[in-house]
Design an enzyme around this catalytic site. Structure first.
Site, PDB file in Angstrom:
ATOM      1  N   ALA A   1      -7.319  -0.690   2.488  1.00 44.53           N
ATOM      2  CA  ALA A   1      -6.296  -1.676   2.076  1.00 44.53           C
ATOM      3  C   ALA A   1      -6.125  -1.593   0.555  1.00 44.53           C
ATOM      4  O   ALA A   1      -5.366  -0.742   0.071  1.00 44.53           O
ATOM      5  CB  ALA A   1      -6.698  -3.061   2.559  1.00 44.53           C
ATOM      6  N   ARG A   2      -6.826  -2.417  -0.182  1.00 44.16           N
ATOM      7  CA  ARG A   2      -6.791  -2.330  -1.642  1.00 44.16           C
ATOM      8  C   ARG A   2      -8.185  -2.626  -2.172  1.00 44.16           C
ATOM      9  O   ARG A   2      -8.892  -3.497  -1.641  1.00 44.16           O
ATOM     10  CB  ARG A   2      -5.795  -3.340  -2.240  1.00 44.16           C
ATOM     11  CG  ARG A   2      -4.333  -3.012  -2.004  1.00 44.16           C
ATOM     12  CD  ARG A   2      -3.872  -1.782  -2.807  1.00 44.16           C
ATOM     13  NE  ARG A   2      -2.457  -1.480  -2.617  1.00 44.16           N
ATOM     14  CZ  ARG A   2      -1.976  -0.560  -1.778  1.00 44.16           C
ATOM     15  NH1 ARG A   2      -2.789   0.170  -1.033  1.00 44.16           N
ATOM     16  NH2 ARG A   2      -0.668  -0.347  -1.708  1.00 44.16           N
TER      17      ARG A   2
ATOM     18  N   GLU B   1      -8.809   2.406 -10.217  1.00 41.95           N
ATOM     19  CA  GLU B   1      -8.226   3.679  -9.786  1.00 41.95           C
ATOM     20  C   GLU B   1      -7.427   4.298 -10.926  1.00 41.95           C
ATOM     21  O   GLU B   1      -7.210   3.687 -11.958  1.00 41.95           O
ATOM     22  CB  GLU B   1      -7.296   3.476  -8.576  1.00 41.95           C
ATOM     23  CG  GLU B   1      -8.049   3.148  -7.308  1.00 41.95           C
ATOM     24  CD  GLU B   1      -7.144   2.998  -6.093  1.00 41.95           C
ATOM     25  OE1 GLU B   1      -6.001   3.477  -6.104  1.00 41.95           O
ATOM     26  OE2 GLU B   1      -7.602   2.378  -5.114  1.00 41.95           O
TER      27      GLU B   1
ATOM     28  N   HIS C   1      -7.346   7.368  -2.653  1.00 46.96           N
ATOM     29  CA  HIS C   1      -6.158   6.647  -2.182  1.00 46.96           C
ATOM     30  C   HIS C   1      -5.171   7.617  -1.490  1.00 46.96           C
ATOM     31  O   HIS C   1      -4.005   7.734  -1.888  1.00 46.96           O
ATOM     32  CB  HIS C   1      -5.481   5.922  -3.356  1.00 46.96           C
ATOM     33  CG  HIS C   1      -4.583   4.812  -2.919  1.00 46.96           C
ATOM     34  ND1 HIS C   1      -4.441   3.641  -3.612  1.00 46.96           N
ATOM     35  CD2 HIS C   1      -3.751   4.684  -1.843  1.00 46.96           C
ATOM     36  CE1 HIS C   1      -3.580   2.854  -3.004  1.00 46.96           C
ATOM     37  NE2 HIS C   1      -3.150   3.476  -1.916  1.00 46.96           N
ATOM     38  N   ILE C   2      -5.690   8.274  -0.454  1.00 49.62           N
ATOM     39  CA  ILE C   2      -4.853   9.261   0.253  1.00 49.62           C
ATOM     40  C   ILE C   2      -4.687   8.940   1.740  1.00 49.62           C
ATOM     41  O   ILE C   2      -4.148   9.742   2.488  1.00 49.62           O
ATOM     42  CB  ILE C   2      -5.430  10.693   0.129  1.00 49.62           C
ATOM     43  CG1 ILE C   2      -6.916  10.712   0.517  1.00 49.62           C
ATOM     44  CG2 ILE C   2      -5.208  11.251  -1.267  1.00 49.62           C
ATOM     45  CD1 ILE C   2      -7.488  12.095   0.744  1.00 49.62           C
TER      46      ILE C   2
HETATM   47  N1  LIG Z   1      -4.643   3.411   1.466  1.00 49.23           N
HETATM   48  C1  LIG Z   1      -3.377   3.657   1.715  1.00 49.23           C
HETATM   49  O1  LIG Z   1      -2.896   4.767   1.501  1.00 49.23           O
HETATM   50  C2  LIG Z   1      -2.505   2.583   2.276  1.00 49.23           C
HETATM   51  C3  LIG Z   1      -2.851   1.268   2.143  1.00 49.23           C
HETATM   52  N2  LIG Z   1      -2.062   0.288   2.683  1.00 49.23           N
HETATM   53  C4  LIG Z   1      -2.475  -1.112   2.498  1.00 49.23           C
HETATM   54  O2  LIG Z   1      -2.479  -1.754   3.759  1.00 49.23           O
HETATM   55  C5  LIG Z   1      -1.901  -3.046   3.606  1.00 49.23           C
HETATM   56  C6  LIG Z   1      -1.429  -3.569   4.941  1.00 49.23           C
HETATM   57  O3  LIG Z   1      -0.249  -2.905   5.315  1.00 49.23           O
HETATM   58  P1  LIG Z   1       0.561  -3.345   6.621  1.00 49.23           P
HETATM   59  O4  LIG Z   1      -0.294  -3.250   7.810  1.00 49.23           O
HETATM   60  O5  LIG Z   1       1.838  -2.599   6.598  1.00 49.23           O
HETATM   61  O6  LIG Z   1       0.838  -4.878   6.287  1.00 49.23           O
HETATM   62  P2  LIG Z   1       1.425  -5.962   7.300  1.00 49.23           P
HETATM   63  O7  LIG Z   1       2.062  -7.000   6.470  1.00 49.23           O
HETATM   64  O8  LIG Z   1       2.198  -5.296   8.384  1.00 49.23           O
HETATM   65  O9  LIG Z   1       0.093  -6.545   7.989  1.00 49.23           O
HETATM   66  C7  LIG Z   1      -0.854  -7.288   7.313  1.00 49.23           C
HETATM   67  C8  LIG Z   1      -1.226  -8.487   8.169  1.00 49.23           C
HETATM   68  O10 LIG Z   1      -2.273  -9.217   7.506  1.00 49.23           O
HETATM   69  C9  LIG Z   1      -1.910 -10.595   7.508  1.00 49.23           C
HETATM   70  N3  LIG Z   1      -2.602 -11.320   6.460  1.00 49.23           N
HETATM   71  C10 LIG Z   1      -2.161 -11.663   5.227  1.00 49.23           C
HETATM   72  N4  LIG Z   1      -3.110 -12.364   4.569  1.00 49.23           N
HETATM   73  C11 LIG Z   1      -4.163 -12.465   5.412  1.00 49.23           C
HETATM   74  C12 LIG Z   1      -5.428 -13.101   5.308  1.00 49.23           C
HETATM   75  N5  LIG Z   1      -5.789 -13.773   4.219  1.00 49.23           N
HETATM   76  N6  LIG Z   1      -6.260 -13.022   6.360  1.00 49.23           N
HETATM   77  C13 LIG Z   1      -5.888 -12.364   7.490  1.00 49.23           C
HETATM   78  N7  LIG Z   1      -4.696 -11.770   7.647  1.00 49.23           N
HETATM   79  C14 LIG Z   1      -3.844 -11.811   6.618  1.00 49.23           C
HETATM   80  C15 LIG Z   1      -0.425 -10.558   7.354  1.00 49.23           C
HETATM   81  O11 LIG Z   1       0.169 -11.803   7.648  1.00 49.23           O
HETATM   82  P3  LIG Z   1       1.538 -12.176   6.844  1.00 49.23           P
HETATM   83  O12 LIG Z   1       2.597 -11.261   7.370  1.00 49.23           O
HETATM   84  O13 LIG Z   1       1.766 -13.618   7.152  1.00 49.23           O
HETATM   85  O14 LIG Z   1       1.251 -11.935   5.377  1.00 49.23           O
HETATM   86  C16 LIG Z   1      -0.064  -9.471   8.345  1.00 49.23           C
HETATM   87  O15 LIG Z   1      -0.020  -9.938   9.671  1.00 49.23           O
HETATM   88  C17 LIG Z   1      -0.794  -2.811   2.569  1.00 49.23           C
HETATM   89  O16 LIG Z   1      -0.391  -4.015   1.961  1.00 49.23           O
HETATM   90  C18 LIG Z   1      -1.486  -1.878   1.608  1.00 49.23           C
HETATM   91  O17 LIG Z   1      -2.190  -2.624   0.635  1.00 49.23           O
HETATM   92  C19 LIG Z   1      -0.922   0.579   3.373  1.00 49.23           C
HETATM   93  C20 LIG Z   1      -0.526   1.875   3.519  1.00 49.23           C
HETATM   94  C21 LIG Z   1      -1.263   2.988   2.955  1.00 49.23           C
HETATM   95  O1  LIG Z   2       1.901   2.534   1.174  1.00 49.62           O
HETATM   96  C1  LIG Z   2       0.965   2.062   0.499  1.00 49.62           C
HETATM   97  O2  LIG Z   2       0.781   0.850   0.333  1.00 49.62           O
HETATM   98  C2  LIG Z   2       0.032   2.986  -0.131  1.00 49.62           C
HETATM   99  O3  LIG Z   2      -0.987   2.578  -0.615  1.00 49.62           O
HETATM  100  C3  LIG Z   2       0.426   4.410  -0.124  1.00 49.62           C
HETATM  101  O4  LIG Z   2      -0.193   5.173  -1.071  1.00 49.62           O
END
Ligand SMILES: NC(=O)C1=CN([C@@H]2O[C@H](COP(=O)(O)OP(=O)(O)OC[C@H]3O[C@@H](n4cnc5c(N)ncnc54)[C@H](OP(=O)(O)O)[C@@H]3O)[C@@H](O)[C@H]2O)C=CC1
Ligand SMILES: O=C(O)C(=O)CO
Length: 309
Positions: free
Chosen positions: A226-227, A256, A284-285
């Site tokens: 995630a982050r 990072e 971060h890939i």
């Molecule tokens: N490493 C990488 O390369 C990548 C990393 N990511 C990370 O993954 C994250 C998630 O992406 P994605 O799945 O598309 O996001 P989504 O918004 O689709 O899903 C996240 C879910 O978590 C919920 N949520 C928010 N806050 C909380 C909390 N405190 N406790 C529990 N659940 C919570 C959200 O609810 P609500 O909609 O109400 O906020 C939502 O249902 C991105 O924001 C990014 O930071 C994504 C892509 C690539």
């Molecule tokens: O899509 C995202 O949030 C990513 O972290 C991709 O690098």
């Protein structure tokens, strides 16, 4: 529409938007201040993460109709301010959810079967079998935090490995054929594996801390795609050192990019993560495959075209 592209992406974005008569300017080098000076001239901006679109930036974007984030995470944008200003926010998480999910599975297989360590040892002439006995995914309870694009895609893969997938999400009624929604307390009590799939917001900053790990079973595996700031690094290190966490796979770190080289030598916790045998780290890939580059771009173009053509 006049659109500014601030990061390099798959060339199909430029080609397809030009074909649709958008007026495009690519600027991959100007500083934050330089971009602020000219953003008032554009109706759209396409970004990854080079420039933060904070309040001050958005207030200068007087003609901006949309912000398109090629990717999922929107933490680089002041979403509240953008919404108040009536700016449309677009992202393309459908483009990298499969790659994130595969990365999670890959990290778990590597950690649990000691693939990286065992391979390194054999290459050094060390032949250890008992110490490198693997741990199977089959039958494990996986606890996901966040069940959106990334969480669901991960659940789908892991349920195929015979895992029981449970998840905690702030939105209600999300259970499906791959995962069962539970309270955070139940997740902490029963999960053998913890994987994060939440966005980074003020509520999720340091959501995972010492107490969170303490409430979990001993010897869990922990994956973060995630982050980095979703987890208190200091507390992660404590949990690794105490044996609470048996192995961790980190695609994201609190520090990072440009800060990485300096921090590496200065920060003891980061130094531990980078040297511990229990930890694998990638730069971060997770969402960064050959296929996701194209899918992210195509999805963002399709969404822009659907809204403005
Ligand atoms: N490493 C990488 O390369 C990548 C990393 N990511 C990370 O993954 C994250 C998630 O992406 P994605 O799945 O598309 O996001 P989504 O918004 O689709 O899903 C996240 C879910 O978590 C919920 N949520 C928010 N806050 C909380 C909390 N405190 N406790 C529990 N659940 C919570 C959200 O609810 P609500 O909609 O109400 O906020 C939502 O249902 C991105 O924001 C990014 O930071 C994504 C892509 C690539
Ligand atoms: O899509 C995202 O949030 C990513 O972290 C991709 O690098």
């Amino acid at each position: 529409m006049k659109v500014l592209l601030l990061d390099k992406n798959h060339p199909l974005i430029t080609k397809q938007l030009l074909d649709r008569n958008f007026i495009l300017e690519e600027d991959f080098t100007s500083s934050y201040d330089e971009v602020c000076d000219k953003i008032g001239n554009y109706e759209g901006v396409i970004i990854r993460s080079r420039i933060p679109l904070d309040r001050s930036f958005l207030e200068k974007a007087t003609h901006l109709k949309f912000i398109a984030r090629v990717g999922a995470g929107m933490e680089n944008i002041d979403v509240e301010v953008a919404k108040k200003l009536g700016i449309q926010l677009i992202n393309s998480p459908e483009g990298n959810r499969d790659s994130v999910a595969e990365h999670v599975v890959g990290m778990l297989l590597i950690l649990m079967n000691r693939l990286f360590i065992a391979s390194q040892e054999v290459k050094q002439g060390i032949w250890k079998r008992e110490e490198n006995r693997g741990d199977e995914l089959l039958g494990k309870t996986v606890g996901l935090i966040g069940y959106g694009n990334m969480g669901k895609a991960t659940a789908k893969r892991l349920s195929g490995f015979g895992c029981r997938v449970i998840f905690y999400d702030i939105l209600p009624n999300l259970s499906d054929e791959y995962g069962m929604q539970v309270s955070v307390e139940e997740l902490k009590r029963t999960a053998d594996i913890l994987s994060l799939h939440i966005p980074l917001t003020s509520e999720t900053h340091y959501l995972i801390d010492d107490q969170f790990f303490k409430d979990m079973k001993n010897g869990i595996y922990f994956i973060n795609t995630a982050r980095g700031k979703n987890v208190k690094t200091k507390d992660l290190v404590i949990a690794l050192k105490s044996g609470k966490i048996k192995g961790a796979g980190l695609d994201v770190l609190e520090y990072e990019k440009s800060s990485f080289e300096n921090i590496e030598t200065e920060n003891e916790d980061l130094k531990y993560l980078l040297t511990s045998e229990k930890v694998i780290v990638t730069p971060h890939i997770a969402g960064w495959t050959i296929q996701s580059k194209e899918k992210l771009a195509q999805i963002i173009v399709d969404k822009i075209v659907a809204l403005y053509c």
